[in-house]
Design a protein around this motif. Structure first.
Motif, PDB file in Angstrom:
ATOM      1  N   PRO A  48       0.431  -1.246   0.198  1.00 31.82           N
ATOM      2  CA  PRO A  48      -0.157   0.220   0.161  1.00 31.82           C
ATOM      3  C   PRO A  48       0.730   1.348  -0.073  1.00 31.82           C
ATOM      4  CG  PRO A  48       0.055  -1.490   2.107  1.00 31.82           C
ATOM      5  CD  PRO A  48       0.548  -1.943   0.747  1.00 31.82           C
ATOM      6  N   HIS A  49       1.956   0.677   0.334  1.00 31.16           N
ATOM      7  CA  HIS A  49       3.397   2.167   0.217  1.00 31.16           C
ATOM      8  C   HIS A  49       3.409   3.167  -0.952  1.00 31.16           C
ATOM      9  CE1 HIS A  49       7.360   4.363   0.756  1.00 31.16           C
ATOM     10  NE2 HIS A  49       6.298   5.436   0.556  1.00 31.16           N
ATOM     11  N   ILE A  50       4.062   2.505  -2.551  1.00 29.15           N
ATOM     12  CA  ILE A  50       4.284   2.395  -3.973  1.00 29.15           C
ATOM     13  C   ILE A  50       3.354   1.833  -4.543  1.00 29.15           C
ATOM     14  CG2 ILE A  50       5.248   4.606  -3.044  1.00 29.15           C
ATOM     15  CD1 ILE A  50       6.860   3.064  -3.998  1.00 29.15           C
ATOM     16  N   GLY A  51       3.035   0.893  -3.977  1.00 22.87           N
ATOM     17  CA  GLY A  51       2.084  -0.117  -5.334  1.00 22.87           C
ATOM     18  C   GLY A  51       3.224  -1.253  -5.127  1.00 22.87           C
ATOM     19  N   ALA A  52       4.377  -1.431  -4.782  1.00 20.49           N
ATOM     20  CA  ALA A  52       5.263  -2.127  -5.311  1.00 20.49           C
ATOM     21  C   ALA A  52       5.120  -3.604  -4.950  1.00 20.49           C
ATOM     22  CB  ALA A  52       6.753  -1.874  -4.692  1.00 20.49           C
ATOM     23  N   PRO A  53       5.606  -4.858  -5.665  1.00 21.81           N
ATOM     24  CA  PRO A  53       5.239  -5.972  -5.303  1.00 21.81           C
ATOM     25  C   PRO A  53       6.708  -6.184  -3.402  1.00 21.81           C
ATOM     26  CG  PRO A  53       6.579  -6.062  -6.970  1.00 21.81           C
ATOM     27  CD  PRO A  53       6.370  -5.323  -7.054  1.00 21.81           C
ATOM     28  N   LEU A  54       6.092  -6.943  -3.056  1.00 21.73           N
ATOM     29  CA  LEU A  54       6.877  -6.850  -1.560  1.00 21.73           C
ATOM     30  C   LEU A  54       8.510  -7.584  -1.268  1.00 21.73           C
ATOM     31  CD1 LEU A  54       3.447  -6.855  -0.907  1.00 21.73           C
ATOM     32  CD2 LEU A  54       3.911  -6.472   1.294  1.00 21.73           C
ATOM     33  N   ASP A  55       8.278  -8.969  -2.683  1.00 14.80           N
ATOM     34  CA  ASP A  55       9.329 -10.325  -2.222  1.00 14.80           C
ATOM     35  C   ASP A  55      10.381  -9.675  -3.074  1.00 14.80           C
ATOM     36  OD1 ASP A  55       6.986  -9.559  -4.150  1.00 14.80           O
ATOM     37  OD2 ASP A  55       7.713 -12.643  -4.545  1.00 14.80           O
ATOM     38  N   PHE A  56      11.780  -9.287  -2.205  1.00 14.15           N
ATOM     39  CA  PHE A  56      12.880  -9.278  -3.273  1.00 14.15           C
ATOM     40  C   PHE A  56      12.934 -10.783  -3.447  1.00 14.15           C
ATOM     41  CE2 PHE A  56      14.611  -5.026  -1.925  1.00 14.15           C
ATOM     42  CZ  PHE A  56      14.224  -4.347  -2.674  1.00 14.15           C
ATOM     43  N   THR A  57      13.058 -11.605  -3.446  1.00 15.81           N
ATOM     44  CA  THR A  57      13.295 -12.739  -3.523  1.00 15.81           C
ATOM     45  C   THR A  57      11.478 -13.756  -3.228  1.00 15.81           C
ATOM     46  OG1 THR A  57      14.763 -12.946  -1.955  1.00 15.81           O
ATOM     47  CG2 THR A  57      14.183 -15.297  -2.930  1.00 15.81           C
ATOM     48  N   PRO A  58      11.751 -14.387  -4.958  1.00 16.47           N
ATOM     49  CA  PRO A  58      10.132 -14.555  -5.246  1.00 16.47           C
ATOM     50  C   PRO A  58       9.713 -15.317  -4.188  1.00 16.47           C
ATOM     51  CG  PRO A  58      11.147 -14.869  -7.417  1.00 16.47           C
ATOM     52  CD  PRO A  58      12.315 -14.153  -6.026  1.00 16.47           C
ATOM     53  N   GLY A  59       8.664 -15.467  -3.582  1.00 18.74           N
ATOM     54  CA  GLY A  59       7.674 -16.836  -2.763  1.00 18.74           C
ATOM     55  C   GLY A  59       8.135 -16.126  -1.220  1.00 18.74           C
ATOM     56  N   GLN A  60       9.183 -15.649  -0.948  1.00 25.96           N
ATOM     57  CA  GLN A  60       9.805 -15.289   0.251  1.00 25.96           C
ATOM     58  C   GLN A  60       8.833 -13.802   1.127  1.00 25.96           C
ATOM     59  OE1 GLN A  60      11.598 -16.796   2.059  1.00 25.96           O
ATOM     60  NE2 GLN A  60      11.321 -18.166   0.418  1.00 25.96           N
ATOM     61  N   PHE A  61       7.998 -13.914   1.876  1.00 25.76           N
ATOM     62  CA  PHE A  61       6.900 -12.620   2.165  1.00 25.76           C
ATOM     63  C   PHE A  61       6.818 -12.703   3.686  1.00 25.76           C
ATOM     64  CE2 PHE A  61       5.074 -13.949  -1.627  1.00 25.76           C
ATOM     65  CZ  PHE A  61       5.269 -12.787  -2.577  1.00 25.76           C
TER      66      PHE A  61
END
Ligand code: FES
Length: 110
Positions: A48-61
């Protein structure tokens, strides 16, 4: 809309997370699924901050203690069960929750 099967429950590690792209209607949506204490929580993979995906490493949330959902971009932390941001630049905002149900060992978007 009829329920959409997202994955098998076992595709998400217990106390872990996984990322998916789901087709809902004519839209493709990036999704995260978190499994904790036998429950599965599903959110859009969009901070919700700037709409970026949260995971740098895919699947690691999750954070290192697997207690909160972590946004890798600026470090915001979100409650796993409600998606509420409890620390970071979008404090008080929420991830967009997607209704999901576990049935016969699979996760369905409802
Ligand atoms: S994009 Fe998630 S905290 Fe900034």
């Amino acid at each position: 809309m009829s329920d959409v099967k997202l994955c098998a429950v076992d595709d998400i590690p217990e106390d872990g997370s996984a990322g998916f792209v789901a087709e809902l209607g004519d839209k493709k949506i990036a999704i995260m699924a978190i499994r904790k204490n036998g429950a599965v929580f599903v959110y859009e993979n969009e901070c919700p901050h700037i709409g970026a995906p949260l995971d740098f490493t895919p699947g690691q949330f999750l954070d290192v203690d697997k207690e909160y959902i972590l946004c890798s971009t600026h470090g915001a932390l979100f409650k796993i069960d409600t998606g509420e941001c409890i620390d970071g630049p979008c404090f008080g905002d929420h991830l967009t929750q997607i209704n999901a149900e576990v049935r016969d060992g699979a996760v369905y978007l409802t």
